[in-house]
Design an enzyme around this catalytic site. Structure first.
Site, PDB file in Angstrom:
ATOM      1  N   GLY A 116       0.954  -1.741  -0.114  1.00 34.86           N
ATOM      2  CA  GLY A 116      -0.046   0.067   0.472  1.00 34.86           C
ATOM      3  C   GLY A 116       1.358   1.271   0.119  1.00 34.86           C
ATOM      4  O   GLY A 116       0.441   2.178  -0.755  1.00 34.86           O
ATOM      5  N   ASP A 117       1.953   0.790   0.268  1.00 39.39           N
ATOM      6  CA  ASP A 117       3.532   2.263  -0.073  1.00 39.39           C
ATOM      7  C   ASP A 117       3.990   2.262  -1.211  1.00 39.39           C
ATOM      8  O   ASP A 117       4.243   3.212  -1.631  1.00 39.39           O
ATOM      9  CB  ASP A 117       4.046   2.402   1.725  1.00 39.39           C
ATOM     10  CG  ASP A 117       3.131   2.569   2.760  1.00 39.39           C
ATOM     11  OD1 ASP A 117       2.777   4.111   3.180  1.00 39.39           O
ATOM     12  OD2 ASP A 117       3.715   2.521   4.178  1.00 39.39           O
ATOM     13  N   ILE A 118       4.500   0.704  -0.947  1.00 38.51           N
ATOM     14  CA  ILE A 118       5.629   0.644  -1.865  1.00 38.51           C
ATOM     15  C   ILE A 118       4.880   0.725  -3.727  1.00 38.51           C
ATOM     16  O   ILE A 118       6.059   1.447  -4.561  1.00 38.51           O
ATOM     17  CB  ILE A 118       6.284  -0.950  -1.973  1.00 38.51           C
ATOM     18  CG1 ILE A 118       6.766  -0.410  -0.613  1.00 38.51           C
ATOM     19  CG2 ILE A 118       7.257  -1.068  -3.052  1.00 38.51           C
ATOM     20  CD1 ILE A 118       7.405  -1.794   0.148  1.00 38.51           C
TER      21      ILE A 118
END
Length: 403
Positions: free
Chosen positions: A176-178
């Site tokens: 969800g970040d990467i």
């Protein structure tokens, strides 16, 4: 040290935590000069471990080291006039600036895209937020803060991941970040390419939710065409069988043999003639219809072999791979040959810290991991001097920073 395909690109990076720094790490790994602008307290990940047992400094936790290699660090207090003035100096000869603050933070500081564009019309402004920036489409959640697990939940990936419909599950890595970080890197590079061709910069906006939904592309058309809500189905595939994870004596393996030739060969290689001859599994459509029975029969067979035995029988002959744990990956010849586990200097420790390598291999301008993550403010004087700021002005700027 100059290297890589992006060695002529300069990025002023205000991002913190994982999403933004991962994107700028990708650019730094291919040679871009990434100047990490940190507040006096440093990136919020600096205090986070894990740490080597003999690390007495504790300035470079594993989290920070992993995604801030190859970058420079300067300290600016953007809440001060001096800090904002220096940032304006830095962006005048930069290709891009990146930030992942909440909506309106940079505007309140007097450093909005519109203000910075006046200083440098070619500037690319990359913004990464949980729900995007109102400039490109106002989300009803625009003001909400977000982290990885929020993006995974609302972006759709948790709704199709897990053992069954009653247990939606977060994907292990912080995708969800990467994934948004990757898309930020792509968007910034695309906009720099356009700016160099036309002389005009632009605003690049990545919402974490949008990026996660884009990864879930199959679910979008699946729901549209079938009018059925996709749900978690464990380690299988909604359309193809056999396709998924199967038990071994000492762990698990993955097998993807839905096509007729692969399926028949699989049955031959694991000594399962009865499965091959069963009329319920005579075609891909039949196998999908009777997937529960087929999966159960195959699990009964594969569980009698070790991962090594199945690798010997199946490896290279059908789509197959053992489920590897990190200790196995560390010893695996593939990752060694591909330089995918790389040691970096660990300040405060006699040991090196190993981080993930560079997956995009360029034959003529290879990327590389040439420097550990920077100390907080390690390059402040160097970068400011390069921007034409005098030593006396630098001392004033440093003196104005909070103690």
């Amino acid at each position: 040290m100059s290297f890589g395909a992006l060695s002529d690109i300069r990025i002023i990076d205000l991002t913190q935590m994982l999403a933004g720094p991962y994107g700028t790490m990708m650019l730094a790994d291919h040679g871009a000069e990434v100047i990490k602008v940190e507040p006096p307290t440093g990136d919020m990940t600096r205090p986070n471990g894990p740490w080597h047992d003999d690390d007495m400094l504790r300035t470079h936790g594993g989290y920070f080291q992993s995604v801030n290699r190859n970058k420079k660090s300067i300290v600016l207090d953007l809440k001060s006039v001096e800090g904002r003035t220096v940032l304006l100096e830095l962006i005048r000869d930069a290709d891009a600036i990146t930030e992942n603050f909440r909506v309106g933070v940079m505007d309140k500081l007097g450093l909005s895209y519109e203000v910075l564009r006046e200083e440098n019309p070619k500037l690319v402004y990359g913004a990464l937020r949980g729900f995007g920036d109102p400039r490109t489409g106002r989300s009803p959640y625009a003001e909400w803060p977000a982290f990885d697990v929020i993006a995974q939940a609302m972006g759709g990936i948790m709704g199709i991941t897990g053992p069954d419909p009653d247990h939606p599950t977060k994907v292990g890595p912080g995708i969800g970040d990467i994934v948004p970080g990757m898309m930020l890197a792509f968007g910034v590079l695309s906009a720099i390419h356009h700016a160099r061709r036309t002389g005009t910069g632009q605003f690049v906006d990545v919402a974490m939710l949008d990026a996660v939904l884009a990864v879930c592309e199959r679910g979008v058309y699946q729901y549209d065409i079938t009018d059925r809500i996709p749900v978690p189905i464990g380690n299988g595939h909604p359309f193809m069988c056999p396709f998924g994870m199967y038990p071994a004596k000492d762990g698990h393996v993955t097998i993807a043999a839905p096509h007729q030739r692969f399926f028949e060969l699989l049955c031959d290689l694991i000594d399962a003639p009865d499965v091959k001859a069963d009329e319920r599994f005579a075609s891909p459509e039949q196998r999908s219809r009777h997937r529960d029975v087929l999966e159960r029969l195959l699990c009964d067979v594969t569980s009698h072999f070790t991962k090594a035995e199945l690798s010997e029988r199946l490896g290279g002959r059908i789509p197959f791979g053992p489920v590897l744990q990190m200790d196995e990956i560390a010893e695996n010849r593939h990752f060694a040959a591909r330089q995918m586990i790389v040691p970096v200097e660990q300040p405060g420790s006699t040991q090196m810290t190993h981080v993930s390598g560079i997956p995009v291999k360029l034959s003529e301008t290879p990327g590389g991991i040439h420097h550990r993550g920077p100390y907080l403010g390690e390059h402040t004087e160097e970068v400011l001097r390069q921007s034409g700021i005098t030593d006396s002005e630098i001392e004033k700027i440093k003196a104005a920073l909070p103690a």
